[in-house]
Every structure is written in structure tokens, then in C-alpha cells.
Design a protein around this motif. Structure first.
Motif, mmCIF file in Angstrom:
data_model
loop_
_atom_site.group_PDB
_atom_site.id
_atom_site.type_symbol
_atom_site.label_atom_id
_atom_site.label_comp_id
_atom_site.label_asym_id
_atom_site.label_seq_id
_atom_site.Cartn_x
_atom_site.Cartn_y
_atom_site.Cartn_z
ATOM 1 N N LYS A 122 -20.429 1.330 -64.004
ATOM 2 C CA LYS A 122 -21.205 0.100 -63.860
ATOM 3 C C LYS A 122 -21.647 -0.135 -62.420
ATOM 4 N N HIS A 123 -21.711 0.947 -61.636
ATOM 5 C CA HIS A 123 -22.126 0.866 -60.252
ATOM 6 C C HIS A 123 -23.422 1.638 -60.066
ATOM 7 N N ALA A 124 -24.233 1.191 -59.137
ATOM 8 C CA ALA A 124 -25.490 1.882 -58.846
ATOM 9 C C ALA A 124 -25.845 1.694 -57.382
ATOM 10 N N LYS A 125 -26.481 2.718 -56.805
ATOM 11 C CA LYS A 125 -26.971 2.665 -55.438
ATOM 12 C C LYS A 125 -28.491 2.673 -55.480
ATOM 13 N N LEU A 126 -29.122 1.728 -54.791
ATOM 14 C CA LEU A 126 -30.564 1.535 -54.877
ATOM 15 C C LEU A 126 -31.180 1.519 -53.489
ATOM 16 N N ARG A 127 -32.317 2.205 -53.342
ATOM 17 C CA ARG A 127 -33.091 2.138 -52.099
ATOM 18 C C ARG A 127 -34.247 1.170 -52.306
ATOM 19 N N LEU A 128 -34.327 0.129 -51.479
ATOM 20 C CA LEU A 128 -35.320 -0.926 -51.647
ATOM 21 C C LEU A 128 -36.655 -0.523 -51.045
ATOM 22 N N LYS A 129 -37.735 -0.881 -51.730
ATOM 23 C CA LYS A 129 -39.081 -0.621 -51.213
ATOM 24 C C LYS A 129 -39.426 -1.568 -50.063
ATOM 25 N N ALA A 130 -38.863 -2.758 -50.081
ATOM 26 C CA ALA A 130 -39.062 -3.734 -49.008
ATOM 27 C C ALA A 130 -37.706 -4.319 -48.645
ATOM 28 N N PRO A 131 -37.396 -4.453 -47.354
ATOM 29 C CA PRO A 131 -36.098 -5.003 -46.943
ATOM 30 C C PRO A 131 -35.885 -6.413 -47.480
ATOM 31 N N VAL A 132 -34.636 -6.751 -47.746
ATOM 32 C CA VAL A 132 -34.285 -8.050 -48.315
ATOM 33 C C VAL A 132 -33.190 -8.698 -47.477
ATOM 34 N N CYS A 133 -33.377 -9.957 -47.140
ATOM 35 C CA CYS A 133 -32.354 -10.746 -46.451
ATOM 36 C C CYS A 133 -31.470 -11.389 -47.510
ATOM 37 N N THR A 134 -30.218 -10.964 -47.570
ATOM 38 C CA THR A 134 -29.327 -11.456 -48.618
ATOM 39 C C THR A 134 -27.880 -11.309 -48.174
ATOM 40 N N SER A 135 -26.964 -11.719 -49.021
ATOM 41 C CA SER A 135 -25.535 -11.673 -48.710
ATOM 42 C C SER A 135 -24.797 -10.850 -49.751
ATOM 43 N N LEU A 136 -23.660 -10.297 -49.363
ATOM 44 C CA LEU A 136 -22.805 -9.614 -50.322
ATOM 45 C C LEU A 136 -22.321 -10.628 -51.357
ATOM 46 N N GLY A 137 -22.260 -10.197 -52.603
ATOM 47 C CA GLY A 137 -21.875 -11.094 -53.677
ATOM 48 C C GLY A 137 -23.045 -11.773 -54.356
ATOM 49 N N GLU A 138 -24.264 -11.587 -53.797
ATOM 50 C CA GLU A 138 -25.459 -12.187 -54.399
ATOM 51 C C GLU A 138 -25.816 -11.453 -55.696
ATOM 52 N N LYS A 139 -26.318 -12.196 -56.659
ATOM 53 C CA LYS A 139 -26.700 -11.609 -57.939
ATOM 54 C C LYS A 139 -28.082 -10.966 -57.850
ATOM 55 N N VAL A 140 -28.246 -9.819 -58.505
ATOM 56 C CA VAL A 140 -29.510 -9.084 -58.544
ATOM 57 C C VAL A 140 -29.950 -8.959 -60.002
ATOM 58 N N VAL A 141 -31.182 -9.369 -60.289
ATOM 59 C CA VAL A 141 -31.731 -9.252 -61.639
ATOM 60 C C VAL A 141 -32.589 -7.985 -61.703
ATOM 61 N N LEU A 142 -32.384 -7.175 -62.745
ATOM 62 C CA LEU A 142 -33.035 -5.879 -62.883
ATOM 63 C C LEU A 142 -34.121 -5.925 -63.950
#
Length: 467
Positions: free
Chosen positions: A415-435
Motif C-alpha cells: 500500500k506504498h507508492a513513490k511518485l515524482r511530481l510534475k510540479a512542486p507542491v508545498c505541503t506537510s507530511l501526513g497530508e492526504k493525497v487524492v489520486l
């Protein structure tokens, strides 16, 4: 000194540690709760907002021509209740615009001498219902404290985007939900009753199992006072943090200057969004991240935060000296308006200099949950397809807070995944990501995860001198 019709607000005498979201000196000026309007296209979301607030949220030419919501719409309103307990419900509830006085007279026959008490100041977020604008709906959902789900009585239930929006608020844990069975004036009573029973049966055991179902006609303004009553009873104002350094999610940005404007009359860029914590003040120096992206001499990506000063704060027509967490706020700045025009700053995070989260170019997500089946889409014109697992090398669309960006899947394990973002994102650890995954030419919601770790981007820090 505030306008005479509103409670006076002296920022020098306000103790932020003693404020709360229902403080009279706060809700007199600005909303402190966000309520989203969600549901299938043409089910009446914009009409409901207009019936409650008196404001039409479709303002752009493309929206007026097509008669659909394309961008996030917004409108503020104040909810009052007659102070005389004998005043019959739901007539004792009334809604007015943000600039209404704090104690208008009651308009219920026989109670004209009674005053009304301001109980809530609400921001309504009108989300696009069309399937191709799902990412914009998800951006709006990040600031919602509750939602009104529109269901048209003259169409079969459930419609594709009804399910997709419903699933989105479930993923984002938006618990305060009210179901509005709209357009009951267009069907016979038996048809409306049958659909009502179908809705009750469908929501049993779901996040909406305890949500009220209200029959309304927004076009005829039928039962809108009941909607206001249930907003008061079912959508509570969350606990807010007033003492931390301010931080705001940007969901809109504008250039308010008209073509041909003289140089000396130019106004700085304007950003709109919802403060998540802390208090913003006029003349405060602020930072926006990621800011301006570029590359150094070696070709490596760098980001330069935007430093600017708060020139003004507005909640619709109400001019503020301070802005607190909750409803949608407009922040006028001294930055170049070219940076903010046409929603260019959507997804940025605004706040006190030096206190904002890191900027990530790669993220690792854990606790990935994928939906059991696709929502709002059919396969081969018959049945809904299943959601397959994440695939190494595929491109997904991520919604992180109000930022929507593409991402390449680099690695998948359990249930883990590593993703390379197309645009940098300002966020915090623990933030939810919708796919979301591209299916049949459109981005479709497939699941969510939580940011566990990532690779951060070097920030070209500077000492702002904006005096």
C-alpha cells in the motif's frame, strides 16, 4: 473602526487568544465556516446558492453561455434567528448578505418588533458538477467544513457525478452532509416520495446514513428557510487555531486591474482562499510557496518564494483589518498582478515568512486506498469497471490540498507508492493525497493516500524588504 452597520472591530484591542469562530466581532465581518455545493451537473447547485445568498456564482462568459459552473464559485451569507422563542420555525430563520446589520428586525407577521440574532456567517463553495471538472471540485473540497449534496427529483438516482462527488467528500472525511432533493416542483408527489425512499435506502450504512434529506425547489425558493435551519443544526463550526502563525490555502487568484489602467492606479495581485490557522493582518509581510519556479546554472529546478505585503483584506464587500480561519477571504497584495492573474497561484500556500511547509518534488505515500470500482464512468457502455492497482510508470493526477498536478509512479509496494511530481507542491507530511487516473479521456477518482516522506526542493530564501 468598522462600518456603522456592523460591530466595531479594533485590531489593537482584539486578543486573538480569546477569539473563537462565533465571536460577534468576527462573524459580523467575515464567514468562519465553508459549506460546499456538490452533485451532478445541472442539479441546481448554483441556483441553491443564489436562493440562499442572493448571489449568482457563475460570473464568467463561458459559464453564462453554457449555463454550467466551470470554475469554483463562492458567495457569503449570514444566517439569523428571531430572538422571540414564540416565532414559529422554520420562519424564524432568515438569511441575508454579508453586509447586513447584526440585528435586523424579524419579518414574520406578528413578530415585527422582535430583533433577529446573527448565528452564523457562511461561505458557500459552488463546485462544478461536470465530469471534466472533477479536479476543480476536489480543490474546492479541501476547504469544506460541510457540504450540501444536490439530487434532482426529475432524474433517476444516483447519477454518475452524484456518486463521484459523494465518494470524494467521504475520502476527505467531510462528515457534515445534508442531502437536498431539488426540483420537487417538476414532478408529481408520488415520484418525489419514491425517490426519497430510494435515497434513504441507498445511503443506509454510508457516510450519509444520518444525513437529513430535504425536499426543496431552489427556483421557487421553497423550503430554503428549512435548509438554513438544518445548516444550523447539522453543520457545526469546527475548532479553529487562532494563535499559530497564519497559513492560507489559495484556491483563486486575480488581476483586478482593468485594461488601459494608468500606472499610478495599478493594484497588486489578489488571492482568494481559506485561512487554515492563525490570523492575517493588514500590512503584514507574507510569503507564498512554491512561488516562482526556475532553473539554476546547472539546470536544477529551484523555487523562489514570493514575498509581498498584505495591502487589504476583504470578505466580499466587507473590509477587514484582520482575517481569521474559516470562510473565504480575499487578500490584496503589493505583488505584480501578472503573477496572480487567471488563477496562476492556485495551489500555493500563503503565510507568515519562514513558517510555511517544505516544497516537495517527489513524495512517498502510505496507506493507499483504492476504490472498489470506478465511479461516474461505464465500461463498454454497460457496467462500471473495477479500479486496478497502481502501475509503475503510469501518470496520475494528484490533488494535494488545492494543488492539482501530474505525477509519475516510480515504485509500488503493497500500500506504498513513490511518485515524482510534475510540479512542486508545498505541503506537510501526513497530508492526504487524492489520486485520479485518466480513463476514457477524463481524470477519474480512484483513491487516496497519505504523504509519508519525500524529496524537498531547495528554496532560494531571501530577506524581504517591502517597507
Amino acid at each position: 473602526m468598522g462600518p456603522k452597520q456592523l460591530m466595531e472591530q479594533d485590531p489593537g484591542e482584539l486578543d486573538v487568544s480569546k477569539l473563537h469562530p462565533l465571536s460577534p466581532e468576527i462573524i459580523s465581518y467575515q464567514p468562519t465556516i465553508n459549506i460546499g455545493l456538490i452533485g451532478h451537473v445541472a442539479h441546481g447547485k448554483t441556483t441553491v446558492v443564489r436562493a440562499i445568498s442572493g448571489i449568482r456564482t457563475t460570473r464568467f462568459k463561458c459559464e453564462l453561455e453554457r449555463n454550467i459552473t466551470v470554475r469554483l464559485g463562492y458567495a457569503n451569507a449570514k444566517i439569523y434567528k428571531c430572538e422571540d422563542e414564540r416565532c414559529p420555525r422554520p420562519l424564524c430563520y432568515k438569511v441575508y448578505g454579508s453586509d447586513m446589520v447584526d440585528d435586523p428586525p424579524c419579518d414574520v407577521p406578528g413578530f415585527e418588533k422582535s430583533k433577529m440574532k446573527l448565528l452564523r456567517h457562511v461561505s458557500f463553495v459552488d463546485c462544478p458538477g461536470h465530469e471534466i471538472f472533477m479536479t476543480r471540485m476536489l480543490s474546492g473540497a479541501t476547504v469544506m467544513d460541510g457540504s450540501l449534496l444536490l439530487i434532482a427529483a426529475n432524474e433517476s438516482f444516483p447519477q454518475p457525478q452524484t456518486l463521484e462527488h459523494w465518494s470524494a467528500v467521504d475520502l476527505l472525511k467531510i462528515q457534515n452532509l445534508i442531502l437536498l432533493q431539488n426540483k420537487v416542483d417538476l414532478v408529481q408527489e408520488e415520484v418525489a416520495r419514491n425517490q426519497y425512499q430510494a435515497i434513504q435506502k441507498y445511503v443506509k450504512g454510508t457516510v450519509a446514513s444520518n444525513a437529513p434529506i430535504l425536499p426543496i425547489s431552489a427556483q421557487l425558493n421553497y423550503n430554503m428557510d428549512v435548509v438554513c435551519e438544518y445548516i444550523m443544526k447539522k453543520i457545526s463550526v469546527p475548532v479553529r487555531d487562532f494563535v499559530s502563525p497564519p497559513q492560507m490555502i489559495v484556491i483563486r487568484s486575480f488581476d483586478v486591474n482593468k485594461p488601459g489602467c494608468e500606472v499610478l492606479e495599478l493594484k497588486g495581485g489578489v488571492v482568494g482562499g481559506s485561512i487554515t490557522k492563525g490570523v492575517l493582518k493588514v500590512n503584514q509581510i507574507i510569503e507564498l510557496r512554491p512561488g516562482i519556479l526556475g532553473k539554476d546554472a546547472s539546470g536544477n529546478l529551484r523555487c523562489s518564494p514570493i514575498y509581498t505585503r498584505v495591502a487589504s483584506l476583504h470578505s466580499e464587500q466587507n473590509k477587514l483589518q484582520i482575517a481569521v480561519p474559516g470562510g473565504l477571504i480575499g487578500v490584496g497584495t503589493t505583488m505584480d498582478p501578472a503573477l496572480s492573474r487567471s488563477d496562476r497561484l492556485v495551489g500555493q500556500v500563503l503565510g507568515q515568512v519562514g513558517t510555511l511547509p517544505e516544497v516537495y518534488t517527489e513524495i512517498k505515500i502510505a496507506n493507499t486506498h483504492l476504490l472498489s470500482k470506478l465511479l461516474g464512468v461505464t465500461m463498454n457502455g454497460t457496467a462500471q469497471g473495477k479500479v486496478g492497482g497502481l502501475i509503475k510508470g503510469e501518470i496520475l493526477l494528484l490533488n494535494v490540498s488545492s494543488m492539482a498536478t501530474g505525477a509519475e509512479v516510480l515504485k509500488v509496494k503493497d500500500k506504498h507508492a513513490k511518485l515524482r511530481l510534475k510540479a512542486p507542491v508545498c505541503t506537510s507530511l501526513g497530508e492526504k493525497v487524492v489520486l485520479s487516473r485518466r480513463i476514457q479521456g477524463h481524470w477519474r477518482l480512484i483513491g487516496w493516500g497519505v504523504i509519508k516522506d519525500g524529496i524537498t526542493l531547495d528554496i532560494l530564501a531571501a530577506t524581504p524588504d517591502l517597507t
